[in-house]
Design a protein around this motif. Sequence first.
Motif, PDB file in Angstrom:
ATOM      1  N   LYS A   1       0.951  -1.290   0.316  1.00 49.80           N
ATOM      2  CA  LYS A   1       0.308   0.152   0.156  1.00 49.80           C
ATOM      3  C   LYS A   1       1.008   1.609   0.008  1.00 49.80           C
ATOM      4  N   GLN A   2      -0.162   2.613  -0.894  1.00 55.51           N
ATOM      5  CA  GLN A   2       1.021   3.508  -0.192  1.00 55.51           C
ATOM      6  C   GLN A   2       0.193   4.700  -0.560  1.00 55.51           C
ATOM      7  N   ILE A   3       0.544   5.951   0.246  1.00 55.63           N
ATOM      8  CA  ILE A   3      -0.228   6.479   0.123  1.00 55.63           C
ATOM      9  C   ILE A   3      -0.337   7.783   0.140  1.00 55.63           C
ATOM     10  N   VAL A   4      -0.220   9.056  -0.412  1.00 54.24           N
ATOM     11  CA  VAL A   4       0.736  10.559  -1.022  1.00 54.24           C
ATOM     12  C   VAL A   4       0.452  11.214  -0.302  1.00 54.24           C
ATOM     13  N   VAL A   5       1.121  12.637  -0.306  1.00 55.71           N
ATOM     14  CA  VAL A   5       1.484  13.368   1.265  1.00 55.71           C
ATOM     15  C   VAL A   5       1.353  14.600   0.673  1.00 55.71           C
ATOM     16  N   THR A   6       0.304  15.446   0.181  1.00 56.19           N
ATOM     17  CA  THR A   6       0.720  16.498  -0.548  1.00 56.19           C
ATOM     18  C   THR A   6       1.001  17.906   0.060  1.00 56.19           C
ATOM     19  N   ASP A   7       0.263  17.724   1.692  1.00 50.42           N
ATOM     20  CA  ASP A   7       0.761  19.263   1.981  1.00 50.42           C
ATOM     21  C   ASP A   7       2.147  19.291   3.004  1.00 50.42           C
ATOM     22  N   GLN A   8       2.578  20.010   2.604  1.00 50.63           N
ATOM     23  CA  GLN A   8       4.242  20.602   2.699  1.00 50.63           C
ATOM     24  C   GLN A   8       5.096  20.220   3.936  1.00 50.63           C
ATOM     25  N   ALA A   9       3.751  20.707   5.147  1.00 52.96           N
ATOM     26  CA  ALA A   9       4.154  20.297   6.548  1.00 52.96           C
ATOM     27  C   ALA A   9       3.800  18.973   7.288  1.00 52.96           C
TER      28      ALA A   9
END
Length: 148
Positions: A60-68
């Motif tokens: 599984k994977q998750i993309v984190v776009t929130d910069q902080a």
Amino acid sequence: MASPQADDLDAFIAAGFDDVTVYAIDSSRPIHPASMEVGDYAQWISQVDSTHFHRFPIRKQIVVTDQAAGRNLASAASAGMRQWAAGAKCFEPHHGLRVRKGDTCFDLVICYSCDHVEVWSASDRGKIVTTSDKSQSALDAVLKRAKP
């Protein structure tokens, strides 16, 4: 002894990034393309697709776009690489981290069992360095939100 790769990761983060992807990978079924040399960054990067991250199947994977949030995850990984770890020889990674800016990536393939991380960047092509488990809880917390 702190790894210079930790400094490289911090510099990559500081220069700005688009997103961070956290991977749960299956170390029991790696692919080993016969025609690929370990140091061939371009070909290894091309092996990252919807099913594999650096030769390991993605669970599984998750993309984190929130910069902080992305900065915190990458900083936790670099902090782990700054702590001394004895390291073992198993290298059965279950975690991966990709920091991406456009077409450029800084990838970590992480085995917390043996405290080793394989670093893939423009300057390090499969370099193995030690890490601590400092970032494991942060990566696991993000992966709990990911769908298989």
